[in-house]
Scaffold this motif. Structure first.
Motif, short mmCIF file in Angstrom:
data_model
loop_
_atom_site.label_atom_id
_atom_site.label_comp_id
_atom_site.label_asym_id
_atom_site.label_seq_id
_atom_site.Cartn_x
_atom_site.Cartn_y
_atom_site.Cartn_z
N LEU A 31 0.83 -1.21 0.00
CA LEU A 31 0.00 0.00 0.00
C LEU A 31 0.87 1.26 0.00
N GLU A 36 -0.20 5.01 -1.09
CA GLU A 36 -1.28 5.15 -0.13
C GLU A 36 -0.75 5.28 1.29
N ASN A 37 -1.62 5.69 2.17
CA ASN A 37 -1.31 5.77 3.60
C ASN A 37 -2.07 4.65 4.31
N LEU A 43 -8.14 2.44 5.30
CA LEU A 43 -7.16 1.39 5.02
C LEU A 43 -6.56 0.73 6.26
#
Length: 203
Positions: A31, A36-37, A43
């Protein structure tokens, strides 16, 4: 058909499980690499959920088909149509899915219908290609001592729909063994299968 929760429980009792914690760490890193975080609200639990999903999606590596459980019965042919499957393309790790049709000529013993479904699950729930999936199903049935078998798989591939050529065609593969090598017999069986599957009449 047995539920996946029951199948997974059976495999856990045998000590056959994925290292989900290790998979979570790998997915978290993925990720991050995607930009992305992994700590944002949507998430936070994704690596764990994906690891749990992978346990089910790839359960085929540890599954038994159960074909060794059979029943004494005399009959000419058995056809199981429209066995649904989901699998993962080993080239792009994207899903492909569809239907498998199985016809076999028993040798005094027949398999439970649920076992044919489980056999399809055994080979579809792993990294796979459709051609191999088809032959693996046919080969395992053949090893159980039947007189003949034909397996047809119809698949739609997201690796072809979502990327690359972006084509929506259906891929059809077939494997035949034993007496099903005889063209006339095979064509008779395929006619029965294709009554509700006009696209298969070309075989």
């Amino acid at each position: 058909m047995e539920s996946y929760s029951k199948i997974l429980l059976q495999e856990k009792e045998k000590g056959r499980t994925l290292n989900k914690k290790k998979i979570e760490k790998i997915l978290r890193k993925l990720l991050i690499e995607l930009g992305e975080n992994p700590d944002r609200e949507g998430l936070i639990g994704t690596p764990r959920r994906m690891a749990e999903a992978f346990e089910e999606i790839f359960a085929g590596y540890t599954m038994s088909s159960g074909l060794d459980v059979s029943f004494s019965e005399e009959t000419d042919a058995i056809i199981a149509k429209d066995i649904q499957f989901y699998s993962m393309c080993e080239h792009h790790m994207l899903p492909f899915y569809g239907m498998v049709h199985i016809a076999y000529l028993p040798e005094g013993k027949v398999f439970g219908i649920s076992k044919l479904t489980r056999l399809v699950e055994k080979y579809s729930r792993r990294m796979q290609i459709q051609e191999r999936l088809t032959t693996q199903i046919a080969d395992e049935i053949t090893k159980m001592g039947v007189r003949g078998v034909v397996v047809i798989a119809e698949g739609e591939h997201l690796c072809m729909k979502m990327r690359g050529v972006r084509n929506h065609s259906v891929v059809v593969t077939m494997a035949h063994r034993g007496l099903m090598e005889q063209k006339e017999l095979r064509e008779n069986i395929l006619t029965l299968i294709s009554n509700s599957k006009p696209g298969l009449r070309s075989f």
